[in-house]
Design an enzyme around this catalytic site. Structure first.
Site, PDB file in Angstrom:
ATOM      1  CB  VAL A 398      17.791  19.574  21.153  1.00  0.00           C
ATOM      2  CG1 VAL A 398      17.515  18.575  20.038  1.00  0.00           C
ATOM      3  CG2 VAL A 398      16.864  19.315  22.331  1.00  0.00           C
ATOM      4  CD  GLU A 400      20.309  21.286  29.617  1.00  0.00           C
ATOM      5  OE1 GLU A 400      20.297  20.828  30.764  1.00  0.00           O
ATOM      6  OE2 GLU A 400      20.459  20.558  28.611  1.00  0.00           O
ATOM      7  CB  SER A 427      24.148  19.380  31.488  1.00  0.00           C
ATOM      8  OG  SER A 427      23.602  20.659  31.232  1.00  0.00           O
ATOM      9  CG  HIS A 448      25.041  14.876  31.785  1.00  0.00           C
ATOM     10  ND1 HIS A 448      25.498  15.427  32.965  1.00  0.00           N
ATOM     11  CD2 HIS A 448      25.391  15.765  30.800  1.00  0.00           C
ATOM     12  CE1 HIS A 448      26.091  16.576  32.711  1.00  0.00           C
ATOM     13  NE2 HIS A 448      26.045  16.790  31.401  1.00  0.00           N
TER      14      HIS A 448
END
Length: 582
Positions: A398, A400, A427, A448
């Protein structure tokens, strides 16, 4: 047993390569000695109908020993080594008898070069049989006559893309190209066809050793070929930005080699090989893309003594750019995927994007219609979290935002199986912080991916403070199953890649803020080896997302009582102004 030499009642000799202590046959010093022994025996045969070159391994021949190439530093020694091996390979072409390569598996690099020395090539028609020259991806070029024979076999126009792309093609495509001549469904048929060819061709020479031979389509001086070659360097430079010398060396060797006789062309090929093999670029590429990569794939970062785990059912939260990409690569690898979004409308949009990716692969001949249907049948899209109940692994992809990620974590973990692993595709946000919302922090981990997921091979695995070794092992096994490259990194804001890559983007933006033309900035980025310029990267991820990540970074550092410098650009500008004043 090394090379098995067997002669049948019809005077057909079968040479079966079976190098001791290796899972695959490779070209090295031992191979060269074995080859010389076999050639001497063949040349002394009083009655010889023909020869079949085969393999006792699962593959035909894997290629050259890269450790041997890494040890090449003296150009004269490297040249002599290449020319000596080529001389020994030429001996089988000069027998005057039909020689068939019975290709039972992968014939790559040096393996294909050995096959090209034969008069006829038959391959097992299987998805496991791969044909090609991957040398260019390691910064070198084929040096056992591969460039010269391929060019003389199929012509410059067809040979150059095959040599420059480094692709490993199926037997069907190799046959269409003209690199192999025939296919067989099994080993029995393979040898039957090989013997039939030998008996039907009592005397056989390579086409380039015959009197009236001409390269198919013409040499580099042919008007049609010359027109193609006039734009080839510019197209190549646009693709490589001058960072990779191997493709340019391949074009030069092929073009120059087409204008001279076979033996002179062979020497040209050797000289270009020596230039590459003794240089730093090739050694760095071989080390990174072969030795280090294989070390990663072998599980050097995976916790030891934990049984391999197979993810059979995956949950993906979010169907946007990252979400549908993760769902796609997982379903492509045979994993059942539940893709959940806040609404069915959003979830179906993600499914439509997956269908588009599959259609492109189908159009390019990379998958069949049956495979497309199989992948789509592996994906269920929904807005109902209850669908996640039996998932072995759930990955949230979803927006960040720490608060949003925390909400979906709680919602999904209350439903998923107790032994399941929950992963965040964040990330930048530290996994230890995100795990605070987890009811099972020992089963919480960071995975990631990079955009676009279907193209980017690298995946970061981030272990939080509470993440167990068992959870890390499961995540590692999942990444290998979907054919990605897992690297395990420390938990911190931005982890490894985002912290490093942010410097690249910030430098580009700083240069722009200082008044440098955008075109020059992008060009400099590409010349430095990046596939995309820094400003284009900002456009692709969107300035809004970049600003949001920067805001998260600011909040993270302030929370840790660390000094925050509002923008790298300002620091650079102050330095520039100071230099101007002095």
């Amino acid at each position: 047993m090394a090379f098995n030499y067997e002669k049948d009642s019809k005077n057909i000799v079968t040479i079966t390569m079976d190098m001791d202590g290796r899972s695959a046959n490779v070209i090295n010093g031992e191979f060269s000695n074995l080859w010389i022994e076999v050639m001497e025996r063949l040349e002394n045969e009083k009655k010889l109908a023909g020869v079949i070159v085969a393999s006792a391994k699962k593959t035909f021949l894997a290629g050259g020993d890269l450790e041997m190439i890494m040890a090449l530093n003296d150009p004269e020694q490297a040249y002599d080594l290449a020319e000596k091996f080529k001389f020994d390979l030429r001996r089988i072409e000069r027998l005057g008898k039909p020689v068939v390569a019975a290709i039972n598996g992968a014939a790559l690099g040096g393996g294909l070069e050995i096959a090209l020395c034969c008069n006829h090539r038959i391959a097992i028609n299987s998805s496991k049989t791969k044909i090609g020259f991957p040398e260019v991806t390691l910064g070198i070029l084929p040096t056992a006559g591969g460039l010269i024979r391929t060019t003389r076999l199929i012509g410059l126009e067809a040979a150059l893309p095959f040599l420059l792309d480094g692709k490993q093609v199926t037997p069907n495509l190799a046959k269409e190209l003209g690199v192999i001549d025939d296919m067989a469904d099994n080993i029995k048929e393979l040898f039957s066809k090989a013997k039939k060819y030998i008996l039907a061709n009592p005397e056989k020479f390579q086409p380039w050793d015959t009197k009236d031979y001409k390269i198919p389509g013409g040499n580099a001086n042919d008007p049609k070929i010359a027109q193609m070659l006039s734009i080839a360097p510019a197209m190549l430079r646009k693709k490589t930005n001058g960072n990779y010398p191997a493709p340019e060396a391949i074009v030069s060797a092929v073009v120059e080699g087409s204008l001279v006789d076979f033996d002179t062309a062979s020497k040209i090929e050797s000289r270009y090989f020596v230039e590459l093999a003794t240089g730093k670029v090739a050694k760095n590429m071989i080390n990174a893309f072969w030795f280090q990569l294989n070390k990663i794939k072998s599980g050097v970062s995976r916790p030891k003594d934990i049984p391999k785990f197979e993810t059979k059912r995956l949950g993906v939260l979010g169907s946007g750019l990252m979400g549908h990409g993760i769902a796609y690569v997982s379903a492509l690898s045979g994993i059942e995927v539940i893709m959940v979004d806040s609404s069915m409308k959003n979830a179906k949009k993600g499914l439509e994007k997956i269908q588009s990716l599959l259609n492109n692969r189908l159009k390019n001949g990379l998958i069949s219609e049956m495979k497309k249907k199989e992948v789509l049948s592996n994906i269920n899209c929904s807005d109902d979290y209850d669908m996640l109940e039996e998932c072995d692994l759930i990955i949230e992809a979803v927006f960040e935002d720490r608060k949003l990620k925390g909400q979906v974590t709680v919602k999904a973990e209350n439903i998923m199986k107790p032994a399941g692993v929950f992963a965040s595709n964040t990330s930048t946000i530290p996994i230890t912080k995100l795990a605070k919302k987890s009811i099972r922090p020992d089963q919480f981990i960071g995975i990631h991916f990079f955009s676009p997921v279907h193209k980017m091979k690298l995946v970061e695995i981030i272990k939080g403070e509470s993440t167990s070794h068992n959870t890390l092992a499961k995540a590692f096994d999942f990444i290998l199953k979907i054919k990605k490259i897992p690297i395990v990194v420390n938990d911190s804001f931005g982890f490894y890649t985002s912290r490093v890559f942010e410097r690249y983007i910030c430098e580009g933006m700083a240069l722009l803020e200082e008044g440098n033309p955008a075109e020059l900035i992008e060009s400099a980025g590409k010349k430095a080896g990046h596939p995309v310029g820094p400003l284009a990267v900002v456009d692709e991820i969107s300035i809004g997302l970049a600003a949001h990540i920067r805001k998260q970074s600011r909040e993270e550092m302030i929370e840790k009582n660390q000094k925050w410098s509002d923008h790298t650009f300002l620091l650079r500008r102050r330095t520039a102004h100071k230099n101007q004043r002095t």
